[in-house]
Design an enzyme around this catalytic site. Structure first.
Site, PDB file in Angstrom:
ATOM      1  N   HIS A 102       0.824  -1.206   0.000  1.00  0.00           N
ATOM      2  CA  HIS A 102       0.000   0.000   0.000  1.00  0.00           C
ATOM      3  C   HIS A 102       0.862   1.260   0.000  1.00  0.00           C
ATOM      4  O   HIS A 102       2.037   1.239   0.402  1.00  0.00           O
ATOM      5  CB  HIS A 102      -0.936   0.012   1.217  1.00  0.00           C
ATOM      6  CG  HIS A 102      -0.207   0.071   2.536  1.00  0.00           C
ATOM      7  ND1 HIS A 102       0.341   1.229   3.047  1.00  0.00           N
ATOM      8  CD2 HIS A 102       0.064  -0.902   3.450  1.00  0.00           C
ATOM      9  CE1 HIS A 102       0.905   0.987   4.215  1.00  0.00           C
ATOM     10  NE2 HIS A 102       0.765  -0.307   4.477  1.00  0.00           N
ATOM     11  N   GLY A 103       0.290   2.377  -0.437  1.00  0.00           N
ATOM     12  CA  GLY A 103       0.980   3.658  -0.397  1.00  0.00           C
ATOM     13  C   GLY A 103       1.131   4.162   1.028  1.00  0.00           C
ATOM     14  O   GLY A 103       0.602   3.570   1.980  1.00  0.00           O
ATOM     15  N   TRP A 138      -0.476   6.512   9.522  1.00  0.00           N
ATOM     16  CA  TRP A 138       0.399   6.021  10.591  1.00  0.00           C
ATOM     17  C   TRP A 138       1.829   5.827  10.108  1.00  0.00           C
ATOM     18  O   TRP A 138       2.759   5.922  10.904  1.00  0.00           O
ATOM     19  CB  TRP A 138      -0.170   4.726  11.183  1.00  0.00           C
ATOM     20  CG  TRP A 138      -1.247   4.999  12.198  1.00  0.00           C
ATOM     21  CD1 TRP A 138      -1.966   6.156  12.348  1.00  0.00           C
ATOM     22  CD2 TRP A 138      -1.707   4.103  13.203  1.00  0.00           C
ATOM     23  NE1 TRP A 138      -2.857   6.022  13.375  1.00  0.00           N
ATOM     24  CE2 TRP A 138      -2.734   4.774  13.933  1.00  0.00           C
ATOM     25  CE3 TRP A 138      -1.401   2.802  13.563  1.00  0.00           C
ATOM     26  CZ2 TRP A 138      -3.412   4.183  14.991  1.00  0.00           C
ATOM     27  CZ3 TRP A 138      -2.077   2.203  14.610  1.00  0.00           C
ATOM     28  CH2 TRP A 138      -3.068   2.893  15.328  1.00  0.00           C
ATOM     29  N   ARG A 153      -6.089   0.847   4.224  1.00  0.00           N
ATOM     30  CA  ARG A 153      -4.962   1.411   3.478  1.00  0.00           C
ATOM     31  C   ARG A 153      -4.607   0.562   2.261  1.00  0.00           C
ATOM     32  O   ARG A 153      -4.171   1.086   1.230  1.00  0.00           O
ATOM     33  CB  ARG A 153      -3.765   1.596   4.399  1.00  0.00           C
ATOM     34  CG  ARG A 153      -3.300   0.329   5.133  1.00  0.00           C
ATOM     35  CD  ARG A 153      -2.321   0.687   6.241  1.00  0.00           C
ATOM     36  NE  ARG A 153      -1.733  -0.460   6.920  1.00  0.00           N
ATOM     37  CZ  ARG A 153      -2.240  -1.053   7.978  1.00  0.00           C
ATOM     38  NH1 ARG A 153      -3.391  -0.644   8.478  1.00  0.00           N
ATOM     39  NH2 ARG A 153      -1.607  -2.069   8.545  1.00  0.00           N
ATOM     40  N   GLU A 211      -1.824  -7.192   7.499  1.00  0.00           N
ATOM     41  CA  GLU A 211      -0.460  -6.971   7.967  1.00  0.00           C
ATOM     42  C   GLU A 211      -0.160  -7.834   9.196  1.00  0.00           C
ATOM     43  O   GLU A 211      -1.072  -8.404   9.821  1.00  0.00           O
ATOM     44  CB  GLU A 211      -0.266  -5.481   8.286  1.00  0.00           C
ATOM     45  CG  GLU A 211       1.139  -5.058   8.708  1.00  0.00           C
ATOM     46  CD  GLU A 211       2.242  -5.442   7.724  1.00  0.00           C
ATOM     47  OE1 GLU A 211       2.364  -6.655   7.413  1.00  0.00           O
ATOM     48  OE2 GLU A 211       2.990  -4.552   7.284  1.00  0.00           O
ATOM     49  N   LYS A 221       7.219   4.657  17.667  1.00  0.00           N
ATOM     50  CA  LYS A 221       8.412   3.845  17.843  1.00  0.00           C
ATOM     51  C   LYS A 221       9.154   4.194  19.129  1.00  0.00           C
ATOM     52  O   LYS A 221       9.668   3.310  19.822  1.00  0.00           O
ATOM     53  CB  LYS A 221       9.312   3.980  16.620  1.00  0.00           C
ATOM     54  CG  LYS A 221       8.661   3.358  15.384  1.00  0.00           C
ATOM     55  CD  LYS A 221       9.461   3.566  14.126  1.00  0.00           C
ATOM     56  CE  LYS A 221       8.717   2.963  12.924  1.00  0.00           C
ATOM     57  NZ  LYS A 221       9.405   3.204  11.649  1.00  0.00           N
TER      58      LYS A 221
END
Length: 510
Positions: free
Chosen positions: A105-106, A110, A155, A181, A192
């Site tokens: 996906h592009g 997020w 997405r 995913e 992160k």
């Protein structure tokens, strides 16, 4: 014509119905469980809009991420029972050749924020992500597909609609939960830096040895990458299921970074430790061709057409401030009518890649292709410096040490880039070590270019990725099978390192 496909349902532990037993679906087991629904363009809302199902809402999964209920992870996929630490399934037997183009996906909202998405379904495409998908659609404009398969997450669904485009009425569209995913459980939604702060030990494993990464979820411990490898093999059961009509087919699959990696690696027989070694950029495309086994019950043939290909030279330009990257280029056939023109095309493309060093063996095809790049750099010096040489023509070159020296670029003749047929793997260790040494000496943010045969390039890629001796012959055969003349591949590696990451393979050839 759209269908939704999932693995067989089983009792969901978060609903208090007991522990489910592992499900290994047969090749056709899910055919009669497909549910028809209408393909809708995802909401244009950005950063909001959860899209949770009524069932998920009843379970308290109201944030699109998931939660722990009665000691078990619960979300809209929990009932599928496909989060299993099993060995990957073998590729399904097929009766006809099938080409599959995998697209990530592009850029999502997020992605832009630096959040860990996993299988959550909150993020949607940014404006940049929509543009990336449109460019990939244009790159694949001449590729014909018989079917579309995509992840149920927004997405990916939006990317699929952009890349699939209009004018394909009547072609089947399938949504597979197996294409979602990676399941990251309690890590989903974390920035992160939050992962580092809240789970320092686990996050270190996630970054350094992801195959060993484990997450405590209520009463269970999950190993996301190991589970992903099983689910990647499960996705192939769904995507290749109908490749038995006796005619060649082509399919478009739109999914995500990690699941695409798992599908590529399981198709090649590579274990979970190869996670993150085969990069998947936003909206990049990879292509694999599957052919029927040569004998009943044998292994399905796999040939790699491209990995992580992007429009233009986006996947070839060196990263600012990074150690020199290694670009591997298959030489052209100078005896063909378009051989010299193809060599010039490759040279023009490579000129944009800040080339500092050019390597080739003494074969006529290889030296001629390298010579075209030399001439291009001599005529139009790259930004990092002008090209000067004492050699007047390609005929002045002889084997041995560095033959062309420049202020910032040079041509090296490396005999270990040549290998008799069938001996590439044995010689690749020496060749890769020499390329690493030259790359370490090259300027930061530049490219080292090596011209070689298809077999030698495939062997060097395997050596750079750390493929074991037992797996090397099959992987080399898959990698070299569809490599056209002039194909470009890129390996990234830390300075002084011996193992690298495949940034792209055969780019520009999807």
């Amino acid at each position: 014509n759209m269908s939704t496909c999932a693995t067989p349902s089983s009792p969901c532990r978060c609903r208090g119905s007991g522990s489910p037993s592992p499900v290994l679906p047969s090749r056709h087991a899910h055919k009669n469980r497909r549910l028809t629904r209408t393909l809708r363009r995802p909401s244009s809302a950005r950063g909001v809009g959860l899209g949770t199902s009524a069932r998920a809402a009843r379970l308290g999964v109201m944030d699109g991420v998931g939660t722990i209920v009665d000691g078990s992870w619960c979300d809209e996929f929990a009932h599928l029972n496909d989060r299993l630490p099993h060995e990957p399934l073998a590729l399904p037997q097929i009766n006809s050749t099938c080409r599959v183009v995998l697209v990530r996906h592009g850029q999502s909202t997020w992605n832009a924020e630096g959040r860990m998405q996993g299988c959550s379904d909150i993020s949607v495409l940014t404006e940049k992500g929509q543009g990336q998908a449109a460019k990939t659609r244009d790159m694949l404009m001449n590729v014909k597909y018989d079917a579309l398969h995509h992840s149920p997450l927004k997405r990916a669904a939006e990317t699929a609609q952009i890349v699939w485009g209009d004018g394909r009425d009547g072609s089947p569209v399938h949504v597979h939960a197996s294409l979602r995913e990676i399941d990251l459980y309690t890590f989903q939604g974390l920035l992160k830096n939050e992962g580092v702060e809240k789970y320092p030990d686990e996050y270190a494993l996630w970054k350094d040895t992801p195959a060993d990464f484990a997450v405590d979820v209520g009463n269970s411990v999950h190993r996301p990458v190991v589970e992903l490898w099983y689910r990647g093999s499960l996705a192939w059961q769904h995507v290749l299921e109908d490749a038995d009509g006796g005619v060649a087919e082509s399919r478009l699959v739109v999914a995500h970074n990690a699941i695409n990696q798992a599908m590529i690696c399981t198709a090649l027989g590579l274990p979970p430790r190869f996670f993150r070694k085969v990069l998947q950029s936003n909206a990049a495309a990879s292509a694999l061709t599957f052919s029927p086994a040569s004998e009943e019950g044998g292994q399905v043939g796999v040939s790699v057409g491209a990995i992580n290909a992007t429009p233009g030279v986006r996947s070839l330009r060196p990263r600012s401030g990074a150690p020199a990257q290694v670009l591997l280029v298959r030489h052209v056939d100078v005896d063909s009518k378009d051989g010299y023109a193809e060599a010039s095309r490759v040279a023009v493309l490579l000129r944009k890649c800040s080339v500092s060093t050019v390597c080739a063996c003494t074969s006529r095809n290889t030296l001629t292709t390298a010579g075209a790049l030399v001439e291009e750099l001599r005529a139009k010096p790259p930004p990092i410096g002008s090209f000067v040489t004492s050699a007047e023509t390609l005929d002045d070159l002889e084997g041995g040490e560095s033959l062309l020296r420049t202020k910032s670029a040079r041509l090296l003749v490396m005999e270990n880039l040549a290998a008799p047929e069938g001996e590439a793997w044995q010689r690749s260790s020496e060749a890769w070590a020499a390329l690493c040494e030259e790359a370490d000496a090259a300027p930061i943010g530049s490219s080292l270019v090596a011209f070689a045969s298809a077999e030698v390039i495939a062997a060097i890629v395997c050596r750079a990725l750390g493929v074991e001796d037992s797996q090397a012959p099959a992987t080399i055969a898959s990698l070299q099978g569809d490599m056209p003349y002039g194909a470009l591949s890129c390996i990234l590696r830390p300075k002084g390192g011996t193992e690298g990451f495949l940034r792209c393979y055969n780019t520009g050839t999807v």
